[in-house]
Structure formats: structure tokens, C-alpha cells
Design a protein around this motif. Structure first.
Motif, PDB file in Angstrom:
ATOM      1  N   LEU A 259      65.147 -52.095  31.851  1.00 54.69           N
ATOM      2  CA  LEU A 259      63.648 -52.068  30.964  1.00 54.69           C
ATOM      3  C   LEU A 259      63.865 -50.589  30.042  1.00 54.69           C
ATOM      4  O   LEU A 259      62.841 -50.918  29.288  1.00 54.69           O
ATOM      5  CB  LEU A 259      62.874 -50.955  32.454  1.00 54.69           C
ATOM      6  N   CYS A 260      64.561 -49.196  29.708  1.00 59.95           N
ATOM      7  CA  CYS A 260      64.351 -49.076  29.123  1.00 59.95           C
ATOM      8  C   CYS A 260      65.104 -49.219  27.841  1.00 59.95           C
ATOM      9  O   CYS A 260      64.553 -49.384  26.782  1.00 59.95           O
ATOM     10  CB  CYS A 260      65.222 -47.410  29.501  1.00 59.95           C
ATOM     11  N   LEU A 261      66.335 -50.193  28.521  1.00 59.41           N
ATOM     12  CA  LEU A 261      66.812 -51.529  27.032  1.00 59.41           C
ATOM     13  C   LEU A 261      65.765 -51.975  26.946  1.00 59.41           C
ATOM     14  O   LEU A 261      66.040 -52.345  25.381  1.00 59.41           O
ATOM     15  CB  LEU A 261      68.122 -51.656  27.854  1.00 59.41           C
ATOM     16  N   ARG A 262      64.812 -52.304  26.976  1.00 56.51           N
ATOM     17  CA  ARG A 262      64.704 -54.052  27.016  1.00 56.51           C
ATOM     18  C   ARG A 262      63.809 -53.328  25.808  1.00 56.51           C
ATOM     19  O   ARG A 262      62.697 -53.591  25.065  1.00 56.51           O
ATOM     20  CB  ARG A 262      63.381 -54.153  27.958  1.00 56.51           C
ATOM     21  N   TRP A 263      62.749 -51.392  26.650  1.00 56.80           N
ATOM     22  CA  TRP A 263      61.664 -51.372  25.958  1.00 56.80           C
ATOM     23  C   TRP A 263      62.415 -50.607  24.304  1.00 56.80           C
ATOM     24  O   TRP A 263      62.276 -50.766  22.870  1.00 56.80           O
ATOM     25  CB  TRP A 263      61.765 -49.335  26.552  1.00 56.80           C
ATOM     26  N   ASN A 264      63.747 -49.825  24.287  1.00 55.50           N
ATOM     27  CA  ASN A 264      64.306 -49.279  23.415  1.00 55.50           C
ATOM     28  C   ASN A 264      65.372 -50.294  22.294  1.00 55.50           C
ATOM     29  O   ASN A 264      64.984 -49.978  20.985  1.00 55.50           O
ATOM     30  CB  ASN A 264      65.613 -48.147  23.347  1.00 55.50           C
ATOM     31  N   ARG A 265      65.719 -51.788  22.720  1.00 58.46           N
ATOM     32  CA  ARG A 265      66.327 -52.392  22.074  1.00 58.46           C
ATOM     33  C   ARG A 265      65.859 -53.429  21.338  1.00 58.46           C
ATOM     34  O   ARG A 265      66.281 -54.149  20.409  1.00 58.46           O
ATOM     35  CB  ARG A 265      67.218 -53.071  22.079  1.00 58.46           C
ATOM     36  N   HIS A 266      64.625 -53.947  22.504  1.00 62.86           N
ATOM     37  CA  HIS A 266      64.229 -54.831  22.529  1.00 62.86           C
ATOM     38  C   HIS A 266      62.568 -55.052  21.872  1.00 62.86           C
ATOM     39  O   HIS A 266      62.596 -56.026  21.824  1.00 62.86           O
ATOM     40  CB  HIS A 266      64.431 -56.043  23.307  1.00 62.86           C
ATOM     41  N   GLY A 267      62.166 -54.050  22.146  1.00 63.24           N
ATOM     42  CA  GLY A 267      60.376 -53.894  21.218  1.00 63.24           C
ATOM     43  C   GLY A 267      59.685 -54.272  22.463  1.00 63.24           C
ATOM     44  O   GLY A 267      58.685 -54.644  22.315  1.00 63.24           O
ATOM     45  N   ASN A 268      60.317 -53.585  23.694  1.00 62.13           N
ATOM     46  CA  ASN A 268      59.824 -54.327  24.908  1.00 62.13           C
ATOM     47  C   ASN A 268      59.658 -55.909  25.433  1.00 62.13           C
ATOM     48  O   ASN A 268      58.288 -55.945  25.526  1.00 62.13           O
ATOM     49  CB  ASN A 268      58.306 -53.612  25.641  1.00 62.13           C
TER      50      ASN A 268
END
Length: 120
Positions: free
Chosen positions: A14-23
Motif C-alpha cells: 500500500l505504501c508503494l501504491r501511495w509513493n510510486r503510483h500516486g495512490n
């Protein structure tokens, strides 16, 4: 009381989704599919179902929880994050419990309602 329980790997995803993919769920699923990480994509989709069911943004909560002790984090944000979450140890590390009833209390407070006020 409803609790959403996230493993360390769920939080990382989920942090990866937030940080790398703009959520963006869609962009992250596309990136995972391109790298052949279908299992992670399936887990991300399952987490998205939880978000819809409980009307919350797990990626934002995980992001804020991960940085709650940073010097730049406002003390009120830190207090809110600590109020709506609990860390619980397990065999694989630490689970993050998101206390949805408390999150609802924060939302009501932000809308100007006081906890325990009679409904109109």
C-alpha cells in the motif's frame, strides 16, 4: 468494533501504491502485471475491496503511519494516526490494526459533530 488488520507486506504494498503510483490502483496493477507479479496484484485488489467496504484509504493511512514519527509530521497528525491505529506483534513481524470506529469518530469531529451527540 470493526478492525482492518494489515500485515507488514500489505503495508509495504500500500505504501508503494501511495509513493510510486500516486495512490492509483489502476497504475499500480498495470505495473505489477508488466513485471509478472500477479500474486501482488491479486492482494492489492483484495485490499481495494476492503477500502470500498469500509470507505477508507488504506494506502494513505499506511503512508501516514509509516511517517508518524518523522520530525516534519505535525503533532496533531501524529495523535490522529495513533488514535486510529494499533500495532500488534505477530509471527511475521507486526500487524497494523486500523480501528474503523475511531476513524469514523475523527470524521464526525471534522464535520462538526461531537461524539455522543443525539442524531437529528
Amino acid at each position: 468494533m470493526n478492525v482492518v488488520c494489515l500485515s507488514s507486506s500489505d503495508r509495504n504494498l500500500l505504501c508503494l501504491r501511495w509513493n510510486r503510483h500516486g495512490n492509483s490502483q489502476r497504475r499500480m496493477l498495470e505495473a505489477l502485471a508488466a513485471t509478472g507479479a500477479g500474486d501482488a496484484g491479486a492482494r492489492l485488489s483484495a485490499l481495494r475491496s476492503l477500502e470500498k467496504r469500509f470507505d477508507l484509504d488504506l494506502a494513505e493511512i499506511c503512508y501516514r503511519h509509516a511517517r508518524r514519527n518523522d520530525e516534519s509530521t505535525h503533532p496533531i497528525e501524529r495523535l490522529v494516526v495513533e488514535f486510529i491505529t494499533e500495532e500488534r506483534p505477530d509471527q511475521a513481524g507486526t500487524q497494523l490494526w486500523i480501528l474503523t470506529d475511531r476513524l469514523q469518530q475523527v470524521r464526525e469531529l471534522m464535520e462538526g459533530k461531537l461524539v455522543g451527540d443525539a442524531e437529528s
